[in-house]
Design an enzyme around this catalytic site. Sequence first.
Site, PDB file in Angstrom:
ATOM      1  CD  GLU A 157       0.966   8.896  -3.571  1.00  0.00           C
ATOM      2  OE1 GLU A 157       1.390   9.289  -4.678  1.00  0.00           O
ATOM      3  OE2 GLU A 157       1.695   8.352  -2.714  1.00  0.00           O
ATOM      4  CD  GLU A 206       1.508   3.327  -1.084  1.00  0.00           C
ATOM      5  OE1 GLU A 206       2.639   3.724  -1.448  1.00  0.00           O
ATOM      6  OE2 GLU A 206       0.521   3.292  -1.834  1.00  0.00           O
TER       7      GLU A 206
END
Length: 455
Positions: free
Chosen positions: A123, A265
């Site tokens: 991220e 995810e």
Amino acid sequence: MKLPTVVLVQILLPMLLSLSAIQGADAGGIGVNYGTRGTTLPPPADVARFLARDTLVDRVRLLDADPAVLQAFAGTGLAMDVTVPNGVVPRLVSLALARRWVRENVAPYARATNISRLLVGNEVTTEANRTLLLALVPAMRNLHTALVAATLHDRIKVSTTHSLGVLTTTEQPSAARFRDGYDTAIVKPLLRFLRATGAPFMVNAYPFYGLTSDTLDFALFRVNAGVMDEGSGLVYSNMLDAQLDAVHSAIRRLGFGDVDIAVTETGWPSAGEDWELGVGADLARDYNKKAIRHLGSGVGTPLMPNRTFEVSIFSLFDENLKPGPVSQRNFGLFRGDMTAVYDAGIFTSPETVVPVSTKVTPAAAGRRQWCVPKPGADEMMLQENIDFACGQEGVDCAAIRAGGVCYEPDTLQGHAAYAMNLYFQSNGQHAFDCDFGQTGLVTTADPSYGGCKFM
């Protein structure tokens, strides 16, 4: 089955499996995120053996490059996504250091362990760290160059993961765009790299974090009124589709609509604080089971119909050392003693499911069983399975013929699942009736969808 086909399958399948164990990154299927921030987690060798033998999991994401874990997964054939920690990424703007990183963390294990991706940071595109942001794409390029030098680039792709925070909105998918300042400076060069190297854009998508009391059914794939995208006129029946289509819209807006999307995810906590909405083992089970089934069904999303998506569940284990609210420590499919928190439908056999410390038989638990193809099963073999099953007396495959209720999506995987299950159910649900030359497996996750009901 016809004898020549069975003999051919038995001879060729081991070779095909051994070849698939060293193939590239972009095969679809079911993955898990294997974190290790817990005090009572099992040894990596036990984890590797369990996942390879007893589950449908075909991909494992590591949050670092732990050599003990990479060695433990040697010979399993499971695809391994290895994460380069955020703190390491700025150093990899040096090609010499990138080559050294590959030489020390990848090359020693790549012969025996199926390393299929390097994920550069986690991220990064939503980190408030200018140095890290500006290093991301150069580091990705350098790692790819290092893989080329090591002749590993054909089977190890380079990508990175993104949170939905990199987008301006997900509520109206067709209006989504990347945040100003990130779109042209960071994301566009990144997408150009992914297109050139054949790697997917990888997103962490969590309907749980977009949850309100009014959207629980929408988030959990339950029956609901749907949400209309005012820009496209399309109606969304679940939040995950809306999130993925928002990512697709943003990518397409930059001119890279052909770049694949993979879900790195997604997940749901089985426990949480009193004030956390929607936590609970039953809800976590329902979300994960339905997300896996939906993304693998071939139905696709309103903006990306008739396609499957690779999905990795977060996470493999509850991790009691993670900071934050209780929910952060309870995203696992399993406890530290490897008993299941709930059955998410990822077991190869219902007898594998151990919801408590004592096993129960499928009959005693009242579980139903279905036969489906293994993820990544060879398409030629799937067609053979359809021809064989539908040619048996008492097996009616009209539902997967043109116009039938299970014809759409028109994919070999979907049609084979219906035909193989019909044969399995018609012959007494014996494990050997779902063998199909080792291309079938028994699952407790109902593969039915829409009006298509599996017997």
